[in-house]
Scaffold this motif. Structure first.
Motif, PDB file in Angstrom:
ATOM      1  N   MET A   1      -2.868  -7.465   3.562  1.00  0.00           N
ATOM      2  CA  MET A   1      -2.535  -6.120   3.105  1.00  0.00           C
ATOM      3  C   MET A   1      -3.788  -5.361   2.679  1.00  0.00           C
ATOM      4  SD  MET A   1       0.822  -6.449   3.272  1.00  0.00           S
ATOM      5  CE  MET A   1       1.615  -5.225   2.212  1.00  0.00           C
TER       6      MET A   1
ATOM      7  N   ASN B   1      -1.884  -1.936  -0.091  1.00  0.00           N
ATOM      8  CA  ASN B   1      -0.456  -2.269  -0.130  1.00  0.00           C
ATOM      9  C   ASN B   1       0.272  -2.028   1.185  1.00  0.00           C
ATOM     10  OD1 ASN B   1      -0.110  -3.289  -2.812  1.00  0.00           O
ATOM     11  ND2 ASN B   1      -0.413  -1.208  -3.555  1.00  0.00           N
ATOM     12  N   ARG B   2      -0.470  -1.955   2.291  1.00  0.00           N
ATOM     13  CA  ARG B   2       0.142  -1.853   3.608  1.00  0.00           C
ATOM     14  C   ARG B   2      -0.438  -2.936   4.519  1.00  0.00           C
ATOM     15  NH1 ARG B   2       0.676   4.631   5.027  1.00  0.00           N
ATOM     16  NH2 ARG B   2       1.968   5.165   3.221  1.00  0.00           N
ATOM     17  N   LYS B   3       0.372  -3.380   5.454  1.00  0.00           N
ATOM     18  CA  LYS B   3      -0.063  -4.459   6.331  1.00  0.00           C
ATOM     19  C   LYS B   3      -1.143  -3.976   7.284  1.00  0.00           C
ATOM     20  CE  LYS B   3       1.676  -7.938   9.574  1.00  0.00           C
ATOM     21  NZ  LYS B   3       2.877  -8.572  10.163  1.00  0.00           N
TER      22      LYS B   3
ATOM     23  N   ASP C   1       5.412   0.171   7.329  1.00  0.00           N
ATOM     24  CA  ASP C   1       4.490   0.179   6.199  1.00  0.00           C
ATOM     25  C   ASP C   1       3.207  -0.544   6.599  1.00  0.00           C
ATOM     26  OD1 ASP C   1       3.719   0.874   3.669  1.00  0.00           O
ATOM     27  OD2 ASP C   1       4.645  -0.856   2.701  1.00  0.00           O
TER      28      ASP C   1
ATOM     29  N   THR D   1      -1.112  -0.100   8.066  1.00  0.00           N
ATOM     30  CA  THR D   1      -2.317   0.712   8.063  1.00  0.00           C
ATOM     31  C   THR D   1      -3.324   0.100   9.034  1.00  0.00           C
ATOM     32  OG1 THR D   1      -3.942   1.807   6.639  1.00  0.00           O
ATOM     33  CG2 THR D   1      -3.453  -0.511   6.158  1.00  0.00           C
TER      34      THR D   1
END
Length: 245
Positions: free
Chosen positions: A106, A109-111, A147, A149
């Motif tokens: 992550m 806070n995004r994969k 979710d 990035t």
């Protein structure tokens, strides 16, 4: 990267499956990397599909033999690969990167990356591993309803996919060497410091049951220590815990 034979393919269904066939059926057990510019049916954990796009995603699989890892401690390979992935991202200016148990990486806070590791016992003292990696590199726009990035979205820069691949291979070797010199405890300490879910209570599924808790660390047996809402700390086998939120 003369240590590795890199096979670059324009398109393939799954680099893990291609490499598995090459290693297990054809018996070519040198340290291979299969890099696909377009992976149409890449696998993620729990049989999910890894999404990739040509020129923007780095999708590859590495076959490597870990002759210093006891097969009973195969979780160490997940630790090594997770740390190597984060170190690679850090080297390209992508920071605030954490490990979402057990196979997602992550950023903000995004994969940003996913791992799929398949271990094959070669002998009582050797593990051969096929390590599948997917990294979102040059995507510029947010992912629809996902979710996720990318390195570009976090850093504002674009990157050569080969540069990212070669840095990862260096980092895997670096952490494997560190393991051989210092043992697992040093790496477990680093791993614990990078666990997503340490600071806040998360929704978990443990042994098929929904629970809440904070992830603390992996112990030397490869079990995950979790602090429950009543402040009790329990150890769970690493394969029994899933984070749902």
């Amino acid at each position: 990267m003369s240590q590795y034979q890199i096979i670059k393919l324009r398109a393939i269904e799954s680099t893990n499956e291609y490499l598995k066939k090459r290693i297990l059926i054809q018996g070519k057990k040198t340290e291979h990397v299969v890099w696909a510019l377009d992976q149409t049916q890449g696998k993620a954990q729990s049989n999910k599909t890894w999404l990739s796009s040509v020129g923007n995603s780095l999708t590859f699989s590495l076959y490597k033999e870990f002759d210093k890892v006891n097969p009973s401690n195969h979780y160490i390979i997940n630790v090594l690969v997770s740390l190597a992935t984060i170190k690679t991202l850090n080297e390209f200016g992508v920071n605030n990167v954490l490990i979402k148990w057990s196979n997602d990486i992550m950023a903000d806070n995004r994969k940003i990356a996913g791992l799929l590791i398949e271990n094959f016992i070669q002998s009582k003292t050797m593990i051969g591993s096929i390590i599948g990696i997917g990294i979102n590199v040059n995507h510029r726009q947010p992912y629809d309803n996902l979710d996720m990035t990318s390195m570009h979205m976090v850093s504002g820069q674009s990157f050569e996919l080969r540069d990212v691949l070669e840095e990862f291979l260096k980092c895997v070797n670096r952490y494997y060497f560190e393991y051989q010199i210092k043992g697992i405890e040093t790496l477990l300490e680093k791993y614990a410091g990078l666990l997503w879910g340490k600071e806040h209570t998360k929704k978990l599924i443990i042994g098929g049951k929904p629970m809440k808790g904070k992830l603390i660390k992996l112990n030397s047996d490869g079990n995950l220590l979790i602090e429950l809402p009543n402040n009790q700390i329990l150890a769970y086998h690493h394969s029994k815990v899933k984070i749902t939120y």
